[in-house]
Write an enzyme that holds these catalytic residues in place. Structure first.
Site, mmCIF file in Angstrom:
data_model
loop_
_atom_site.group_PDB
_atom_site.id
_atom_site.type_symbol
_atom_site.label_atom_id
_atom_site.label_comp_id
_atom_site.label_asym_id
_atom_site.label_seq_id
_atom_site.Cartn_x
_atom_site.Cartn_y
_atom_site.Cartn_z
ATOM 1 N N ASP A 75 -2.096 10.680 -32.469
ATOM 2 C CA ASP A 75 -2.158 12.185 -33.017
ATOM 3 C C ASP A 75 -2.160 12.939 -33.894
ATOM 4 O O ASP A 75 -3.959 12.403 -34.632
ATOM 5 C CB ASP A 75 -0.248 12.486 -32.719
ATOM 6 C CG ASP A 75 -0.590 13.487 -31.720
ATOM 7 O OD1 ASP A 75 -0.820 14.720 -31.989
ATOM 8 O OD2 ASP A 75 1.262 13.962 -31.540
HETATM 9 C C1 NOJ Z 1 -0.055 17.798 -31.454
HETATM 10 C C2 NOJ Z 1 1.495 16.874 -30.471
HETATM 11 O O1 NOJ Z 1 1.969 16.301 -31.268
HETATM 12 C C3 NOJ Z 1 0.676 16.022 -29.478
HETATM 13 O O2 NOJ Z 1 1.483 15.292 -28.295
HETATM 14 C C4 NOJ Z 1 -0.678 16.614 -28.985
HETATM 15 O O3 NOJ Z 1 -1.118 15.837 -27.584
HETATM 16 C C5 NOJ Z 1 -2.145 17.032 -30.041
HETATM 17 N N1 NOJ Z 1 -1.136 17.224 -31.343
HETATM 18 C C6 NOJ Z 1 -3.466 17.486 -29.511
HETATM 19 O O4 NOJ Z 1 -3.165 18.702 -28.665
#
Ligand code: NOJ
Length: 766
Positions: free
Chosen positions: A292
């Site tokens: 993430d």
């Molecule tokens: C953080 C989020 O937790 C995740 O779900 C997302 O895909 C990424 N950022 C990219 O935006």
């Protein structure tokens, strides 16, 4: 053959078999092209790796955010230091950067472009919790097929979806992004979404790579506070939190995203038990893992890694192939030195790079790196996509209450309708979170939907009544670039409330839209309370006090405290954030062009203090007192899991099990009759629950093990069939620390929700 090449071959072969099996189960029967032929993919990966420098390999492992300034990453792309970019949605910019990657880098390796395609791209579908409420995997599959088509039309190759986190604490804002509390329903929706995004095989035309997230346990954040640690016992992990991910792997998902939080004190992004032991070794996952955003660097924040170089080593060795990052990655800064000092081997870098290169090959990026910019416009304008979105919104809605048959509304009965509420005429709030590319002009609010449905003979008026606002702003607010709405002062607030109540008083009917603004549900949108925000409750009570008929329409991504409404408002329709066509869908549902048939994907608490409250709990003492565990409130939910009404009525009868006794390892079938006992055609979701009466551990009082949404004409009866396989009966046992299928006696219930009464039983013998 060198050992590494042999391993890559074996790995790619397994993936091919996997993809081929998946292809045969998918809707289309197009033969897989060369790009996913195992030997060819493997040979190409091996040939590339042989020519790559260590820096180029590490480059493939790095993914960086681009927020509208492509020149900031151009140099790094040209030097082969980035393998992927995210957040670019302009096809011209995608082509521009892809051109740099393909033409200027030494080995011409294309970039893979990722984006949060969560519930639609240009055409926005209901939020995932709403899609799950359809209890119709085909709706999910179709929605993500369209999302993939639209996203791929602008050059996006990879969706950061589906989100498969089981959520049993509605204070957690990201409940809106998943399928709710249940592993069985969650697994069905997971597989459907993977099929929708990827099509019959990875690289299918007009499809994109799916990324299951957030692996794993994110939904159990302590106190429902987003990003906080999760502590999940091993049996809950295997029996509740992991099954949707396993279902996605079985459906052929090509990538996974590691979660942010600590899982039992080991960060998910540095957790080799999750990423290596479970995902790769146990489940045979052959895709690649991305972290993430900034989660690798955060290994230091967790107090797990000493510094960023240590974070890079821990992330890679735990099994994270690609690091998602705002700005340069820890991998790009730390891995080369880690190889030099022996903390990471070149083989580990090769394995990670190989998985990413294989995905790029399978997606056909080497052959077709560019997107047709003119075609993008045409695809995004497809009218059928809007029809599918409306259909999904209609199938997602859940009718919670309908006293005195107020619904469906009879158009001729009302000369004046008041549509009230702060989100009733807000396009953003109709769409929900994670929407960036929608066409606002074509987004239909509830007010507009009701206005066009009611026609010229009925006067439809609107008043917001109250304003709702987060106390702490959302990080997403800036993305919408909306001019801030001037907050009302106390006098204006009182006047607006009065205006809305007066409008209700002077109208024949009120449609009151309450719930949460779109930025109140989603990432970093946790709450400590489930009350209707701001002064919505006062507005509700003021409107109900007029004595005029009131329909409450809820737009939200989590259950809210509607206990007062559940006894004072005659009709309540849960519409979720229904998407581009939301207003038309709500109008069709309220006026009876469509009959609601959705069911709750979670147990709806009466109040926040009941959390966690999920139907699949254990009972260890005095089950007859289950509703009286608290002395100050009933301990049952306000609405049970699987609940939802219809404008028709249904009866369940004649439940049968194919054998009253089976051996461990054998399957059986449960059948029951469902009859539409009303005078209109409508849908019912038949649900099968089981209970294992004794065994190596205590088991939940009920567990969903089958469901089927059927459409029945007036007075039509059908038989629903549910296979029960050994897989359905096995579970991970704390006693044996492994999977077991216990000889035991089982209860079976079939019915319209998790309180189903129609009962049968069977025995499993050794
Ligand atoms: C953080 C989020 O937790 C995740 O779900 C997302 O895909 C990424 N950022 C990219 O935006």
């Amino acid at each position: 053959m060198p050992a590494r090449t042999a391993r890559l071959l074996a790995c790619a072969f397994a993936f091919f078999v996997f993809a081929a099996v998946h292809a045969s189960a998918g809707p289309a029967s197009t033969p897989p092209p060369d790009q996913i032929d195992d030997e060819k993919v493997n040979a190409r990966v091996a040939a590339l790796l042989k020519q790559m420098t260590l820096e180029e390999k590490i480059g493939q492992l790095s993914q960086q955010f681009v927020f509208g300034k492509p020149d900031e990453v151009e140099d790094a792309v040209a030097r082969g230091q980035l393998g992927s970019l995210l957040f670019i949605t302009d096809p011209a910019v995608i082509n521009q950067l892809q051109h740099v990657a393909v033409e200027k880098t030494r080995l011409h390796i294309p970039l893979i472009f990722g984006f949060d395609v969560i519930h639609g791209f240009r055409t926005i579908f209901p939020v995932p919790i709403g899609m799950a409420a359809s209890w119709d995997p085909l709706v999910e599959e179709k929605g993500q097929t369209i999302a993939a088509q639209e996203a791929s039309a602008v050059g996006i190759n990879w969706a950061f979806a589906p989100m498969l986190d089981i959520a049993r604490d509605p204070r957690w804002g990201r409940m809106v992004e998943g399928a709710g509390e249940d592993p069985y329903l969650g697994s069905a929706m997971a597989a459907a979404q993977v099929r929708g995004f990827q099509g019959p095989y990875i690289g299918s035309p007009e499809h994109i790579l799916a990324c299951m997230k957030h692996f794993a346990g994110y939904g159990a954040a302590e106190g429902g506070r987003d990003y906080d640690a999760s502590y999940i016992p091993e049996d809950q992990m295997w029996n509740v939190y992991l099954p949707p991910f396993h279902a996605a792997v079985k459906a052929g998902v090509g990538s996974a995203m590691s979660a942010y939080m600590d899982l039992n004190d080991v960060p998910a992004t540095g957790n080799s038990w999750l990423l290596e032991d479970v995902l790769r070794k146990d489940w045979g996952f052959k895709g690649f893992v991305v972290s993430d955003a900034d989660a690798v660097k955060n290994l230091k924040t967790h107090g797990y890694a000493k510094d960023l170089s240590g974070a890079a080593v821990l992330g890679l060795t735990a099994g994270v192939d690609m690091e998602m990052s705002q700005g340069p990655t820890a991998y790009s800064r730390g891995l080369a030195a880690a190889v030099a000092s022996g903390k990471v081997t070149v083989q580990q870098i090769d394995e990670a790079a190989a998985r990413i290169l294989a995905a790029k090959i399978r997606l056909g990026l080497f052959e077709h790196p560019y997107v047709d910019e003119a075609r993008a416009k045409q695809i995004l304008a497809t009218p059928e996509h809007r029809v599918a979105s409306r259909d999904a919104a209609e199938r997602s809605a859940v009718l919670l209450r309908n006293e005195g048959h107020l619904l469906p509304l009879k158009p001729s009965a009302y000369h004046s309708i008041a549509v009230l509420g702060p989100t009733a005429d807000s396009q953003h709030d109709t769409l929900g979170s994670w929407t960036f590319q929608q066409d606002m002009a074509e987004t239909v609010t509830v007010f507009n939907g009701i206005r066009s449905k009611a026609g010229s003979g009925t006067q439809v008026s609107y008043a917001p009544g109250v304003q709702i606002k987060r106390m702490i702003p959302s990080m997403f607010d800036v993305i919408f670039h909306e001019p801030p709405v001037a907050p009302w002062g106390t006098d204006q607030g009182a006047a607006e409330m009065q205006k809305a109540v007066d409008l209700a008083k002077n109208s024949d009917l009120t449609i009151l839209v309450l719930g949460e603004a779109q930025n109140m549900s989603g990432e970093r949108a946790s709450r400590e309370s489930l009350e209707l925000p701001g002064q919505e409750q006062q507005l509700l009570e003021g409107v109900v006090a007029t004595g005029k008929p009131v329909v409450l329409v809820l737009m939200n991504g989590r259950p809210l405290n509607i206990t007062w409404a559940s006894t004072h408002v005659p009709a309540i329709l849960e519409a979720w954030y229904p998407g581009t066509q939301g207003g038309n869908a709500v109008a069709n549902l309220l006026f009876g062009d469509v009959v609601p048939g959705g069911k709750l994907p979670f147990s709806w608490p009466r109040d926040v203090g009941q959390i966690p409250i999920n139907y699949a709990h254990n009972t260890t003492f005095q089950p007859e007192e289950q509703a009286r565990r608290y002395w100050d409130e009933e301990s049952t939910p306000l609405y049970p899991f699987g609940y939802g009404l219809s404008y028709s009525t249904f009866s369940f009868s004649n439940v049968k099990v194919s054998q009253s006794s089976v051996r461990v390892g054998q399957s059986l079938e449960v059948t029951a009759d469902v009859e539409n006992t009303g005078d209109i055609s409508a849908d019912e979701v038949a649900q099968l629950y089981i209970h294992q009466q004794y065994g190596s551990t205590s088991r939940p009082v009920r567990e969903l093990k089958g469901f089927s949404r059927v459409t029945l004409a007036a007075h039509q009866k059908t038989t629903v069939r549910f296979p029960l396989t050994p897989d359905d009966l096995r579970y991970w046992s704390t006693a044996t620390r492994g999977w077991v299928q216990d000889p035991s006696d089982f209860d079976v219930w079939v019915g319209p929700d998790s309180r189903a009464e129609l009962h049968a039983s069977f025995t499993v013998t050794p």
